[in-house]
Design a protein around this motif. Structure first.
Motif, PDB file in Angstrom:
ATOM      1  N   ILE A 174     -40.835 -15.139 -31.380  1.00 38.97           N
ATOM      2  CA  ILE A 174     -40.485 -14.630 -30.041  1.00 38.97           C
ATOM      3  C   ILE A 174     -39.562 -15.637 -29.360  1.00 38.97           C
ATOM      4  O   ILE A 174     -39.945 -16.781 -29.094  1.00 38.97           O
ATOM      5  CB  ILE A 174     -41.748 -14.378 -29.187  1.00 38.97           C
ATOM      6  CG1 ILE A 174     -42.629 -13.324 -29.861  1.00 38.97           C
ATOM      7  CG2 ILE A 174     -41.344 -13.918 -27.787  1.00 38.97           C
ATOM      8  CD1 ILE A 174     -43.916 -12.998 -29.129  1.00 38.97           C
ATOM      9  N   ALA A 209     -39.879 -17.229 -25.051  1.00 34.95           N
ATOM     10  CA  ALA A 209     -41.267 -17.315 -24.578  1.00 34.95           C
ATOM     11  C   ALA A 209     -41.387 -18.537 -23.657  1.00 34.95           C
ATOM     12  O   ALA A 209     -40.838 -19.601 -23.949  1.00 34.95           O
ATOM     13  CB  ALA A 209     -42.231 -17.439 -25.745  1.00 34.95           C
ATOM     14  N   ARG A 210     -42.107 -18.355 -22.560  1.00 37.84           N
ATOM     15  CA  ARG A 210     -42.287 -19.435 -21.589  1.00 37.84           C
ATOM     16  C   ARG A 210     -43.643 -20.078 -21.866  1.00 37.84           C
ATOM     17  O   ARG A 210     -44.661 -19.390 -21.949  1.00 37.84           O
ATOM     18  CB  ARG A 210     -42.249 -18.823 -20.188  1.00 37.84           C
ATOM     19  CG  ARG A 210     -42.254 -19.798 -19.057  1.00 37.84           C
ATOM     20  CD  ARG A 210     -42.111 -19.024 -17.742  1.00 37.84           C
ATOM     21  NE  ARG A 210     -41.846 -19.907 -16.637  1.00 37.84           N
ATOM     22  CZ  ARG A 210     -42.784 -20.535 -15.951  1.00 37.84           C
ATOM     23  NH1 ARG A 210     -44.054 -20.375 -16.273  1.00 37.84           N
ATOM     24  NH2 ARG A 210     -42.452 -21.329 -14.944  1.00 37.84           N
ATOM     25  N   ALA A 245     -44.066 -13.839 -22.382  1.00 36.44           N
ATOM     26  CA  ALA A 245     -42.761 -13.396 -22.895  1.00 36.44           C
ATOM     27  C   ALA A 245     -42.564 -11.945 -22.486  1.00 36.44           C
ATOM     28  O   ALA A 245     -43.534 -11.179 -22.405  1.00 36.44           O
ATOM     29  CB  ALA A 245     -42.713 -13.524 -24.418  1.00 36.44           C
ATOM     30  N   THR A 299     -39.212 -23.367 -22.919  1.00 33.26           N
ATOM     31  CA  THR A 299     -38.810 -22.015 -23.323  1.00 33.26           C
ATOM     32  C   THR A 299     -38.361 -22.049 -24.776  1.00 33.26           C
ATOM     33  O   THR A 299     -37.545 -22.908 -25.163  1.00 33.26           O
ATOM     34  CB  THR A 299     -37.658 -21.503 -22.431  1.00 33.26           C
ATOM     35  OG1 THR A 299     -38.085 -21.597 -21.068  1.00 33.26           O
ATOM     36  CG2 THR A 299     -37.305 -20.058 -22.742  1.00 33.26           C
TER      37      THR A 299
END
Ligand code: BEZ
Ligand code: FE
Length: 292
Positions: free
Chosen positions: A147, A150-151, A229, A181
């Motif tokens: 992904i 994504a945070r 995300a 991120t």
């Protein structure tokens, strides 16, 4: 069977029906379901233990003190919910996920918004520390697709077992916190310190209650993560340090087996320890996701 006309008058036997019958038809439907059940269980509990007048007084005093110690920074009612396992149960019911997806655990009181966003690989420890640790892994979908974007919001305690917000005069602001991120490969890595076990705030009524129950206030060492995300369910969780003494007696019942992570000693590395943990997110129902 109690006749409708009798319900207005209180009896021990029909106490639940008497109270619940007062709820108006105008009341919100969900509120009615919740309150009816609460009254049913509360009365059953009082009848089960045959609560004495003195015990009822102790409970009222306990709840009064629990409210009085709350302020903008301290939420003793959530702590009470935590040590009774209610926070974890509500979290479990509301975050059921398929096998293989990363499990949730409690958020806790020490999350902070607006922390620095770092380049991947940065060090989140502003104070230094002996037990340096590299945290790394990958964020993927259930099918293994990385992904991107994504945070990853992380926070941990210091080597002394305190979060920065508990020691504003000792630790730099945002010590051991950061946001990262992921790139296209979904990978993350950052440096921090190996977390240590610590007691939950136990100088209030909840701590006194734990003492009376012969329970300790400790949480096993952990790193907090919120992984989010686009198009995916957010995971609020921790990784727990394998081998910690408190893994099976966490004061807030936050440990799930799948969240225990190995912390391996590193020789000739930039840090003394390394911990790898992969996060697997589920797609939001009806969401397109963002896994390119
Ligand atoms: C924490 O992990 O930060 C925490 C969670 C629940 C209660 C107290 C602390
Ligand atoms: Fe914590």
């Amino acid at each position: 069977m109690t006749q409708p006309s009798d319900i207005a008058y209180f009896t021990e036997a029909a106490s639940v029906e008497t109270v619940n019958d007062r709820v108006s038809d105008m009341a919100d439907a969900r509120l009615k379901i919740v309150m009816n059940s609460l009254v049913r269980h509360l009365h059953a509990f009082v009848k089960d233990v045959e609560l004495t007048q003195d015990e009822w007084g102790v409970a009222v005093d306990f709840l009064t003190r629990t409210g009085q110690i709350c302020d903008g920074n301290r939420q003793e009612f959530i702590l009470l919910s935590d040590v009774l396992g209610v926070s974890m149960l509500v979290d479990a019911i509301n975050n059921r996920r398929p096998s293989g997806a990363t499990e949730n655990t409690v958020l806790g009181p020490f999350h902070v918004d607006g922390v620095p966003e770092y380049e991947m690989g940065a060090n989140i420890t502003q104070q230094g520390g002996r037990e340096t640790c590299r945290f790394e892994g990958q964020v993927t979908d259930l099918d293994g697709t990385p992904i991107k974007g994504a945070r990853i919001d992380v926070w941990s305690d210091s080597e002394d077992g305190f979060y920065d917000v508990q020691q504003p005069d000792i630790q730099p602001r945002h010590n051991n916190r950061g946001v990262f991120t992921t790139g296209p490969d979904g990978r993350y890595w950052f440096d921090g310190i190996k977390p240590v076990s610590y007691p939950i705030p136990d100088d209030g009524p909840v701590g006194q209650m734990l003492g009376h129950l012969g329970r300790h206030p400790y949480r096993p060492a952990h790193m907090h993560f919120i992984v989010s995300a686009d198009g995916h369910e957010t995971v609020t969780t921790h990784t727990f340090v394998a081998g910690d003494d408190y893994l099976t007696s966490d004061a807030v019942f936050g440990v799930k087996k799948t969240l225990i992570a190995d912390f391996e000693p590193v020789t000739n590395g930039e840090t003394l320890w390394r911990s790898r943990y992969d996060f697997v997110l589920t797609r939001k129902e009806g969401g397109a996701g963002d896994a390119d």
